[in-house]
Design a protein around this motif. Structure first.
Motif, PDB file in Angstrom:
ATOM      1  N   LYS A  96       0.993  -1.248  -0.216  1.00 17.41           N
ATOM      2  CA  LYS A  96      -0.061  -0.034   0.015  1.00 17.41           C
ATOM      3  C   LYS A  96       0.910   1.336  -0.078  1.00 17.41           C
ATOM      4  CE  LYS A  96      -4.107  -1.993   1.950  1.00 17.41           C
ATOM      5  NZ  LYS A  96      -4.898  -1.980   3.168  1.00 17.41           N
ATOM      6  N   LYS A  97       1.824   1.290   0.914  1.00 13.04           N
ATOM      7  CA  LYS A  97       3.018   2.282   0.853  1.00 13.04           C
ATOM      8  C   LYS A  97       3.530   2.428  -0.474  1.00 13.04           C
ATOM      9  CE  LYS A  97       4.135   1.997   5.757  1.00 13.04           C
ATOM     10  NZ  LYS A  97       5.029   1.828   6.666  1.00 13.04           N
ATOM     11  N   ILE A  98       3.793   1.402  -1.260  1.00 14.55           N
ATOM     12  CA  ILE A  98       4.510   1.530  -2.642  1.00 14.55           C
ATOM     13  C   ILE A  98       3.628   2.049  -3.689  1.00 14.55           C
ATOM     14  CG2 ILE A  98       5.366   0.194  -4.506  1.00 14.55           C
ATOM     15  CD1 ILE A  98       6.467  -1.914  -2.156  1.00 14.55           C
ATOM     16  N   GLU A  99       2.476   1.594  -3.528  1.00 14.21           N
ATOM     17  CA  GLU A  99       1.315   2.269  -4.352  1.00 14.21           C
ATOM     18  C   GLU A  99       1.126   3.736  -4.329  1.00 14.21           C
ATOM     19  OE1 GLU A  99      -1.899  -1.070  -5.236  1.00 14.21           O
ATOM     20  OE2 GLU A  99      -1.876  -0.567  -3.265  1.00 14.21           O
ATOM     21  N   GLU A 100       1.452   4.290  -2.814  1.00 19.82           N
ATOM     22  CA  GLU A 100       1.273   5.648  -2.703  1.00 19.82           C
ATOM     23  C   GLU A 100       2.574   6.333  -2.875  1.00 19.82           C
ATOM     24  OE1 GLU A 100      -0.156   5.599   1.244  1.00 19.82           O
ATOM     25  OE2 GLU A 100      -1.985   4.736   0.803  1.00 19.82           O
ATOM     26  N   ASP A 101       3.536   5.705  -3.353  1.00 19.57           N
ATOM     27  CA  ASP A 101       4.938   6.382  -3.517  1.00 19.57           C
ATOM     28  C   ASP A 101       5.018   6.974  -4.612  1.00 19.57           C
ATOM     29  OD1 ASP A 101       7.711   6.840  -4.124  1.00 19.57           O
ATOM     30  OD2 ASP A 101       8.328   4.893  -2.878  1.00 19.57           O
ATOM     31  N   PRO A 102       5.285   8.483  -4.802  1.00 19.48           N
ATOM     32  CA  PRO A 102       5.441   9.167  -6.071  1.00 19.48           C
ATOM     33  C   PRO A 102       6.372   8.976  -6.750  1.00 19.48           C
ATOM     34  CG  PRO A 102       6.128  10.562  -4.174  1.00 19.48           C
ATOM     35  CD  PRO A 102       5.570   9.024  -3.490  1.00 19.48           C
ATOM     36  N   ARG A 103       7.312   8.009  -6.474  1.00 21.38           N
ATOM     37  CA  ARG A 103       8.194   7.531  -7.606  1.00 21.38           C
ATOM     38  C   ARG A 103       7.726   6.613  -8.634  1.00 21.38           C
ATOM     39  NH1 ARG A 103      12.645   6.455  -2.922  1.00 21.38           N
ATOM     40  NH2 ARG A 103      10.979   5.474  -2.167  1.00 21.38           N
ATOM     41  N   HIS A 104       6.759   5.953  -8.164  1.00 14.46           N
ATOM     42  CA  HIS A 104       6.199   4.931  -9.146  1.00 14.46           C
ATOM     43  C   HIS A 104       4.620   5.314  -9.668  1.00 14.46           C
ATOM     44  CE1 HIS A 104       8.287   1.614  -7.332  1.00 14.46           C
ATOM     45  NE2 HIS A 104       8.207   2.328  -5.997  1.00 14.46           N
ATOM     46  N   LYS A 105       4.663   4.932 -10.975  1.00 12.12           N
ATOM     47  CA  LYS A 105       3.293   5.288 -11.523  1.00 12.12           C
ATOM     48  C   LYS A 105       2.970   3.822 -12.375  1.00 12.12           C
ATOM     49  CE  LYS A 105       5.126   7.532 -15.614  1.00 12.12           C
ATOM     50  NZ  LYS A 105       4.812   8.639 -16.619  1.00 12.12           N
ATOM     51  N   GLN A 106       1.603   3.719 -12.846  1.00 12.11           N
ATOM     52  CA  GLN A 106       1.321   2.445 -13.403  1.00 12.11           C
ATOM     53  C   GLN A 106       1.605   1.409 -12.674  1.00 12.11           C
ATOM     54  OE1 GLN A 106       3.009   3.371 -17.269  1.00 12.11           O
ATOM     55  NE2 GLN A 106       1.192   4.470 -17.927  1.00 12.11           N
ATOM     56  N   ILE A 107       1.444   1.013 -11.599  1.00 15.23           N
ATOM     57  CA  ILE A 107       1.781  -0.245 -10.852  1.00 15.23           C
ATOM     58  C   ILE A 107       0.771  -1.259 -10.913  1.00 15.23           C
ATOM     59  CG2 ILE A 107       2.193  -1.172  -8.419  1.00 15.23           C
ATOM     60  CD1 ILE A 107       2.815   1.804  -7.441  1.00 15.23           C
ATOM     61  N   THR A 108       1.333  -2.317 -11.367  1.00 14.37           N
ATOM     62  CA  THR A 108       0.569  -3.727 -11.623  1.00 14.37           C
ATOM     63  C   THR A 108       1.272  -4.848 -10.680  1.00 14.37           C
ATOM     64  OG1 THR A 108       0.382  -2.822 -13.984  1.00 14.37           O
ATOM     65  CG2 THR A 108      -0.032  -5.299 -13.577  1.00 14.37           C
ATOM     66  N   LYS A 109       0.297  -5.281 -10.101  1.00 13.62           N
ATOM     67  CA  LYS A 109       0.705  -6.449  -9.196  1.00 13.62           C
ATOM     68  C   LYS A 109       0.504  -7.715 -10.004  1.00 13.62           C
ATOM     69  CE  LYS A 109      -0.950  -6.813  -4.721  1.00 13.62           C
ATOM     70  NZ  LYS A 109      -1.897  -7.116  -3.505  1.00 13.62           N
ATOM     71  N   VAL A 110       1.713  -8.421 -10.173  1.00 14.34           N
ATOM     72  CA  VAL A 110       1.558  -9.770 -10.916  1.00 14.34           C
ATOM     73  C   VAL A 110       1.469 -10.957 -10.140  1.00 14.34           C
ATOM     74  CG1 VAL A 110       3.023 -10.829 -12.486  1.00 14.34           C
ATOM     75  CG2 VAL A 110       3.354  -8.579 -12.434  1.00 14.34           C
ATOM     76  N   LEU A 111       1.741 -10.762  -8.940  1.00 17.65           N
ATOM     77  CA  LEU A 111       1.407 -11.785  -7.898  1.00 17.65           C
ATOM     78  C   LEU A 111       1.297 -11.319  -6.554  1.00 17.65           C
ATOM     79  CD1 LEU A 111       4.631 -14.267  -8.564  1.00 17.65           C
ATOM     80  CD2 LEU A 111       2.443 -14.627  -9.161  1.00 17.65           C
ATOM     81  N   GLY A 112       0.600 -12.055  -5.999  1.00 14.17           N
ATOM     82  CA  GLY A 112      -0.040 -11.701  -4.360  1.00 14.17           C
ATOM     83  C   GLY A 112      -0.667 -12.999  -3.794  1.00 14.17           C
ATOM     84  N   GLU A 113       0.297 -13.803  -3.337  1.00 15.59           N
ATOM     85  CA  GLU A 113      -0.322 -15.020  -2.949  1.00 15.59           C
ATOM     86  C   GLU A 113       0.573 -15.819  -1.808  1.00 15.59           C
ATOM     87  OE1 GLU A 113       1.411 -18.072  -6.137  1.00 15.59           O
ATOM     88  OE2 GLU A 113      -0.068 -16.418  -6.727  1.00 15.59           O
ATOM     89  N   PRO A 114      -0.150 -16.627  -0.979  1.00 17.78           N
ATOM     90  CA  PRO A 114       0.805 -17.325   0.074  1.00 17.78           C
ATOM     91  C   PRO A 114       1.760 -18.364  -0.891  1.00 17.78           C
ATOM     92  CG  PRO A 114      -1.610 -17.390   0.312  1.00 17.78           C
ATOM     93  CD  PRO A 114      -1.593 -17.020  -1.084  1.00 17.78           C
ATOM     94  N   ILE A 115       2.943 -18.560  -0.070  1.00 21.56           N
ATOM     95  CA  ILE A 115       3.899 -19.403  -0.666  1.00 21.56           C
ATOM     96  C   ILE A 115       4.439 -20.292   0.424  1.00 21.56           C
ATOM     97  CG2 ILE A 115       4.669 -17.968  -2.518  1.00 21.56           C
ATOM     98  CD1 ILE A 115       7.060 -16.910  -0.582  1.00 21.56           C
ATOM     99  N   GLU A 116       4.937 -21.367   0.052  1.00 24.16           N
ATOM    100  CA  GLU A 116       5.490 -22.326   1.115  1.00 24.16           C
ATOM    101  C   GLU A 116       6.934 -22.119   1.655  1.00 24.16           C
ATOM    102  OE1 GLU A 116       4.727 -26.437  -0.018  1.00 24.16           O
ATOM    103  OE2 GLU A 116       2.868 -25.970  -0.865  1.00 24.16           O
ATOM    104  N   SER A 117       7.740 -21.625   0.629  1.00 22.08           N
ATOM    105  CA  SER A 117       9.022 -21.255   1.093  1.00 22.08           C
ATOM    106  C   SER A 117       9.443 -20.088   0.293  1.00 22.08           C
ATOM    107  CB  SER A 117       9.790 -22.406   0.787  1.00 22.08           C
ATOM    108  OG  SER A 117       9.900 -22.999  -0.576  1.00 22.08           O
TER     109      SER A 117
END
Length: 134
Positions: free
Chosen positions: A63-84
């Motif tokens: 959420k902080k990254i999405e609000e960071d003015p150094r970024h635009k056009q942010i696309t989350k590619v992965l967002g999921e639980p992982i085992e390791s």
């Protein structure tokens, strides 16, 4: 719960070499302190970051990254639980890179470490970007 977030974004403005190093140093210090592993790649105005760590903390960080003015056009590619984690053993757990040699190093690391469904997907996602650099 162990979680991963991977995103791609465009820099609001191109970064100078010293800005890139400062950003990488800040990111590595913060993420290492917070038990986050992963990589941050910056190339020609594009950021790609992979984060691995506690799900609540990562979602808050994103959420902080999405609000960071150094970024635009942010696309989350992965967002999921992982085992390791994939990056727990890679360059002290977190690395910033933008030189061809660094990109080749991460490409070879990911190619060698395709052992889980998550690491295979991560490799498949990053492979075209990394291969075009060398």
């Amino acid at each position: 719960m162990l979680f991963t977030i991977c995103y791609i974004s465009t820099a609001a403005e191109l970064l100078l070499e010293e800005d890139v190093h400062a950003l990488f140093s800040q990111t590595i210090k913060s993420n290492t302190h917070n038990d986050i592993t992963g990589i941050l790649i910056y190339q020609e105005g594009t950021f790609i970051q992979v984060l691995e760590g506690d799900d609540i903390f990562l979602n808050s960080l994103f959420k902080k990254i999405e609000e960071d003015p150094r970024h635009k056009q942010i696309t989350k590619v992965l967002g999921e639980p992982i085992e390791s984690r994939v990056f727990d053993e890679y360059l002290l757990g977190f690395s910033g890179m933008h030189q061809v040699e660094e990109l080749q190093s991460i490409y070879l690391f990911l190619k060698k470490n395709r052992k889980t469904p998550y690491s295979k997907r991560l490799y498949a996602f990053l492979k075209p970007f990394l291969e075009r650099q060398f």
